[in-house]
Scaffold this active site. Sequence first.
Site, PDB file in Angstrom:
ATOM      1  N   ASP A 352      51.418  -0.461  -9.134  1.00 15.86           N
ATOM      2  CA  ASP A 352      52.121  -0.505 -10.410  1.00 15.86           C
ATOM      3  C   ASP A 352      51.762  -1.795 -11.152  1.00 15.86           C
ATOM      4  O   ASP A 352      51.737  -2.878 -10.563  1.00 15.86           O
ATOM      5  CB  ASP A 352      53.633  -0.448 -10.138  1.00 15.86           C
ATOM      6  N   GLU A 388      47.168   0.955 -11.707  1.00 11.75           N
ATOM      7  CA  GLU A 388      47.681   1.188 -13.054  1.00 11.75           C
ATOM      8  C   GLU A 388      47.120   0.029 -13.880  1.00 11.75           C
ATOM      9  O   GLU A 388      47.583  -1.111 -13.746  1.00 11.75           O
ATOM     10  CB  GLU A 388      49.205   1.177 -13.083  1.00 11.75           C
TER      11      GLU A 388
END
Length: 702
Positions: A352, A388
């Site tokens: 993330d 990401e």
Amino acid sequence: MNDHCSVMSEITAGTPYRLGAHFDGEGTNFALFSENASRVMLCLFSPDGKHELQRLALPERTGSVWHGHVAGLRPGALYGYRVEGTYAPDNGHRFNPNKLLIDPYTREFHGTFGEHGSTFGYQIGSQQGDLSFDESDSAPHVPKCVVSDPASFPLDAQTLGRGWDGTLIYEAHVKGTTILHPGVPEAMRGTYDGLASPAILDHLTRLGVTTVELLPVHAIKSEDALRARSMVNYWGYNTIGFFTPEPRYFGPAGILGFRAMVERFHAAGIEVILDVVYNHSAEGNHLGPTLSFRGLDNASYYRLMDGQRRYYVNDTGCGNTLNVDHPYVLRMIMDSLRFWVQAMGVDGFRFDLAVGLCRERHGFDSQGGFLDALRQDPVLAGVKLIAEPWDLGPGGYQLGKFPPPFAEWNDRYRDTVRRFWRGDGHSAQDLGSALLGSADLFDSAGRRTWSSVNFAAAHDGFTLADTTRYAKRHNEANGEGNHDGHHSNYSDNFGVEGDSDDPVIIEARRQRIRNILATVLLSQGTPMILAGDEGGNSQNGNNNVYCQDNETSWIDWQAMDGGLTEFTAAVSRFRREHAAVRQTSFLHGAVRESDGKPDVAWRDFDGSALNWRDPGLSSLCLLLRGCAESAVGDQSEDEVLLAFNRESRELELGLPDPGSRQWVREIDSSQNHQSPWPITDGSVRVAPHSVSAFVLRSFGAA
């Protein structure tokens, strides 16, 4: 002292080498990093966690690691830390020994977080704010760490070791995927045990899923602002324990259910990837609680603002940013990753806000310390790594900039596919790149097409069904004035906002979903499907359900569209069977030595060259040539023609000369049910607003 310890008053030097609490058969060794502390106190608790029985100063410090060994202290014992040092927020230090702190390396928690002002290092309501000092004891309101039994976490787990070729990712939430599934035993719904139940495994196998990517399963604490609204952090992007499975998802097997879940997935041939959040912690900004890292060594664990060290760098948008530059913070992350691979059998990780992990003092660095450490680690060498590729800091969008062996979430692909099928101008040109793996972004440094993780919907944003039902987000239930979530959804409500009883609109929406699913599954790269999209699951227009732990975010399996699920499975099967649509090398029209033909060719429906300069270009065909391998190892040519018709009318498609073979239409997104249809002449009609896939087969071949 208690059932777990026969001697409680004696602590010896121990060793600094393994951080955390580790039982060695005779007692437990404790080792904790803190560079700026003046003393570290180990606090031992009663079996119910309600009474602090003793505080023992860790007697030795080796470098920045404090350590000690308590003889007789056995697995199951409960503990925490109190750390003494300077309380000077303006200088970056927030030590407060009145706050019980979680060991960053603990594998298990006993108890839960309570809502209480004592968990803050400063006095709530003081005019001095976080510069004040709070002396109340937080121990009754935080979970206790557990000395784990080594037998519960043996480092002998096996990963599947699948390569990227043929990967199909299914992004899922443990609870949201299982809580309403009628085929999951009631006691297992919402749990790790339930996610690997036969009903879910059968569904995933039918879809051809090879890899399940789980939203965060590290232990979290919900934000106080959410708790004040009687909500929780449903998605889980608020970690407080990087080695601890989130207890909310424990089922009948408890903590052991996680590894058992992974093993059942593996037995079904399915990998497990974890979405991990190493970019920030649950302690929030300078006004957040003191639960672990802030009290252990705030100035080391977090990136602080230059010249204003009271405040945190907030490149994550979550209040703080972990200081991956620090060797012990980096070590914690690496130790955590290895733990989930070796002890749990996890097959990979999706990072993330990965840009935040790769920031050096000068900004994002694709050759920085974190990426260097990750890529040289032998334990992690065989697992899948997905970035990401953005955060909220300066220069935070770095799509295509991560080095091998990373794959990356390609949000540009998502927007391109949505825009094309919505009918936006100039979108066909972007689709051309997307269909071939976004080579303009990823074809460098020896990267492969699988580097582009292609998706049209993910947990963050509209579901695929909602891109066809809503023109605007509807996040009112989140309590943030409908200001949260994406505003650029590239969606289309077909003239009616929300549900419709008009059969024409209903079918048009289904058609759009089939088109998008087909596009994702027929593109070069790694396809990813959001759990529920295969059956048209809706979130009622809420594109930010991070705080909606209810029917809004849970998959409504009873309402799933069986025809759409059948279509998804058929296109997935087509992808598995045809290597031409999942080639690992980028295609640039190079002439193949085997037959003198290009590996890829673009053409119009009438066979002429495409006019890429046409801003209204809306229909295009793509001829792909690859090499397929049979079950017995024989090699054969695999030739696939993809036709994308965005027009509102049928188009006549002139087929290339099949030679001694025959064109067969195997995919037609205008239909739910897919069956081979041999083409007997040189042209075929392609339905409006549809995708078709044709293959060359020898006469009489199935």
